[in-house]
Design a protein around this motif. Structure first.
Motif, mmCIF file in Angstrom:
data_model
loop_
_atom_site.group_PDB
_atom_site.id
_atom_site.type_symbol
_atom_site.label_atom_id
_atom_site.label_comp_id
_atom_site.label_asym_id
_atom_site.label_seq_id
_atom_site.Cartn_x
_atom_site.Cartn_y
_atom_site.Cartn_z
ATOM 1 N N LEU A 1 -3.311 -0.951 7.404
ATOM 2 C CA LEU A 1 -2.321 0.115 7.520
ATOM 3 C C LEU A 1 -3.012 1.447 7.789
ATOM 4 C CD1 LEU A 1 0.020 -0.788 4.511
ATOM 5 C CD2 LEU A 1 0.359 -1.363 6.922
ATOM 6 N N SER A 2 -2.257 2.369 8.361
ATOM 7 C CA SER A 2 -2.791 3.715 8.551
ATOM 8 C C SER A 2 -3.057 4.351 7.188
ATOM 9 C CB SER A 2 -1.799 4.563 9.339
ATOM 10 O OG SER A 2 -0.623 4.780 8.572
ATOM 11 N N GLU A 3 -3.849 5.376 7.170
ATOM 12 C CA GLU A 3 -4.201 6.026 5.903
ATOM 13 C C GLU A 3 -2.946 6.558 5.199
ATOM 14 O OE1 GLU A 3 -7.023 9.724 4.299
ATOM 15 O OE2 GLU A 3 -7.206 8.985 6.366
ATOM 16 N N GLU A 4 -2.035 7.155 5.973
ATOM 17 C CA GLU A 4 -0.810 7.707 5.386
ATOM 18 C C GLU A 4 0.069 6.607 4.799
ATOM 19 O OE1 GLU A 4 3.233 10.121 6.759
ATOM 20 O OE2 GLU A 4 1.661 9.659 8.226
ATOM 21 N N MET A 5 0.212 5.499 5.567
ATOM 22 C CA MET A 5 1.045 4.397 5.085
ATOM 23 C C MET A 5 0.414 3.720 3.869
ATOM 24 S SD MET A 5 3.768 2.606 5.286
ATOM 25 C CE MET A 5 4.488 3.086 6.847
ATOM 26 N N GLU A 6 -0.877 3.512 3.897
ATOM 27 C CA GLU A 6 -1.565 2.889 2.764
ATOM 28 C C GLU A 6 -1.398 3.733 1.502
ATOM 29 O OE1 GLU A 6 -3.452 0.083 0.648
ATOM 30 O OE2 GLU A 6 -3.068 -0.124 2.808
ATOM 31 N N LYS A 7 -1.463 5.038 1.657
ATOM 32 C CA LYS A 7 -1.287 5.930 0.508
ATOM 33 C C LYS A 7 0.118 5.813 -0.068
ATOM 34 C CE LYS A 7 -1.799 10.780 -0.864
ATOM 35 N NZ LYS A 7 -2.136 12.166 -0.394
ATOM 36 N N PHE A 8 1.123 5.731 0.813
ATOM 37 C CA PHE A 8 2.511 5.582 0.352
ATOM 38 C C PHE A 8 2.702 4.244 -0.356
ATOM 39 C CE2 PHE A 8 6.906 4.182 1.022
ATOM 40 C CZ PHE A 8 7.607 5.255 0.489
#
Length: 524
Positions: free
Chosen positions: A281-288
């Motif tokens: 996942l993208s960094e933003e999606m992984e964080k969410f």
């Protein structure tokens, strides 16, 4: 000495690979789910050194080249026209899928889709210059999706081996007629019936009636395609004749997705091939996703054809999602509903397969298109299915039969019912256990689905076709396939024998009566 030997082996390997490389023509509609399934196979073929050429509308070339730069392209039509997918989205209002349930809605969507796709098909095969260029090119095989893409006509026109990818359930009944495979309606549910392989008497009656309706629709659809072929490339080009040439059918199905039923030798299961390639996942999606903690994530999407929905329906769903302790990732492009919760992230596009493969994903709320269901099964994610049209009803029926899903009626469901269904599939262990069991079966194979698909395509290329695997059934007329001529002859012979016996008996009885009469006269 060693260095030279290794260099020789490297050169030999490259040369060997080059010799085995083939020219593959992908002639299928660049449209939604069917194209995505074919494109994944084509990507792998390209990575193995084969030259993959995609036959596509000129208006879509730039977008295709951006997403699949390794492919070559042959185009048709006006490059200034509206791309096919945008045309479909313009002519099939998203609201139709939600506001017009039942047969009327299916027919309305089907007629609009068929009209757009058939127009695209006619543009492709009517370009004489393009067809001549393809005829003079050294292609080894045609990879197509049966239907309005008309790729099978291209294979027939070029006289090349044909490999077709096929979804497990085609609303027109095309798969049955195209393969000649037996279709026992006592235990094989018809698409759109929403039934499993365990049917009551009334359900079997429904199954037969739906089959008749589907088969009739399919025949009408087939006549339209045949008419397109007659107007463009000749009278001897028909859908039946073209599909009868198919060397291998790559079915996106297996016994976990579908129910046991008869198969032909050239029908190969590749279920799950769309789910194998998982990316981070993208960094933003992984964080969410990680912010969900132990509660996890619920993924929500209603497919590429329905990017938005009526405001009241969206608000109803948003209210249900807002009550969940989980984080929600929702593919939604409309105006944010008033009831949208802080736990819900709406996006125009979601990495569906990558999210389903993530260990934090607890449930999948879906319209149950094939790709989504296949990915959920492969990764073992429980489903809440809300089908909209076509084969989605059959897809959700199969996941419910496997014990990994709950089905809801999107046209009548309430916010409370949506909340309860999602909570049920997450909190009750049996749904996760069944989903894990399905995933285990799909993964426990000696060869991955993608490897199997590629092997069969290369097998067809290597031998220049596999005519010995084709069933003769599709070439037989109706009366021969069902042995009506043989049954008629047997009935005629039995009738003649019985009639002869009856005549003989009648004659014998007459002779006996006459003999008795003569005896009485003599006695008197």
């Amino acid at each position: 000495m060693s260095t030279g030997f290794h260099l020789f082996l490297a050169v030999a390997a490259v040369f060997s690979h080059h010799v085995q490389a083939a020219d593959i023509l992908v002639a299928t509609a660049t449209f939604a789910s069917p194209w995505m399934g074919v494109a994944k196979i084509a990507e792998v073929l390209s990575s193995r050194g084969h030259v993959v050429t995609v036959l596509a509308p000129a208006s879509e070339k730039s977008e295709l080249m951006r997403k699949w730069p390794t492919f070559h392209y042959e185009t048709f039509g006006d490059p200034k026209e509206t791309p096919l997918m945008k045309e479909v989205m313009k002519t099939v209002p998203p609201k139709l899928s939600f506001s017009t349930p039942g047969l009327r809605g299916h027919l309305s969507v089907a007629s609009t889709l068929a009209s757009v796709l058939l127009d695209n098909c006619e543009k492709m095969i009517s370009e004489t210059q393009l067809m001549t260029k393809l005829k003079n090119s050294p292609y080894d095989v045609v990879l197509a999706y049966p239907g309005p893409s008309c790729g099978f006509f291209v294979a027939q026109y070029l006289d090349l081996p044909l490999v077709c990818t096929m979804l497990p359930t085609i609303p027109t009944g095309l798969g049955i007629r195209a393969t000649g495979v037996p279709n026992p309606l006592a235990y094989v549910p018809t698409v759109l019936s929403g039934l499993s392989d365990q049917m009551t008497f009334l359900q079997r009656v429904k199954n037969i009636l739906v089959y008749i309706a589907v088969a009739t629709t399919g025949q009408i659809f087939e006549r339209y395609i045949d008419d397109v072929a007659r107007r463009t490339i000749g009278d001897n080009f028909t859908m039946s004749a073209a599909l009868a040439r198919t060397d291998v059918w790559l079915y996106q199905s297996d016994l976990m997705f579908d129910f046991p039923k008869p198969m032909m030798p050239n029908m190969v299961s590749i279920a799950g091939h769309v789910a194998e390639d998982v990316k981070p996942l993208s960094e933003e999606m992984e964080k969410f996703v990680q912010s969900s903690g132990d509660d996890g994530v619920v993924l929500v999407t209603f497919g590429s054809m329905v990017a938005a929905m009526p405001a009241e329906k969206a608000d109803m769903l948003a209210a249900a999602f807002a009550r969940l302790p989980q984080k929600v990732v929702w593919r939604y492009t409309g105006t944010p509903p008033p009831s949208l919760g802080s736990n819900t992230k709406t996006m125009e596009w979601v990495p569906q397969n990558d999210l389903l493969a993530h260990p934090k994903t607890k449930a999948f709320v879906s319209h149950c298109g094939y790709n989504g269901v296949a990915e959920a099964m492969y990764h073992g994610v429980p489903l809440v299915g809300m089908p909209l049209f076509f084969d989605q009803y059959a897809n959700v029926a199969r996941t419910v039969a496997r014990g990994m899903a709950v089905a809801l009626d999107i046209h009548a469901v309430t916010s409370e019912e949506v909340y309860q269904a999602i909570t049920t599939v997450i909190s009750e262990p049996r749904y996760e256990e069944k989903a894990d069991q399905v995933s285990t079966h799909l993964r426990d194979q000696p060869q991955s689905p993608m490897e199997r698909a590629v092997w069969w395509i290369e097998h067809v290329i290597k031998h220049g076709g596999l005519p010995h695997l084709r069933s003769r059934a599709i070439e037989l007329p109706f009366y021969q396939y069902y042995l009506l001529d043989v049954i008629g002859m047997i009935i005629a012979v039995i009738s003649a024998v019985l009639l002869s016996c009856l005549k003989c008996c009648s004659f014998a009885c007459g002779m006996c009566k006459r003999g008795n009469t003569n005896t009485k006269k003599k006695t008197n």
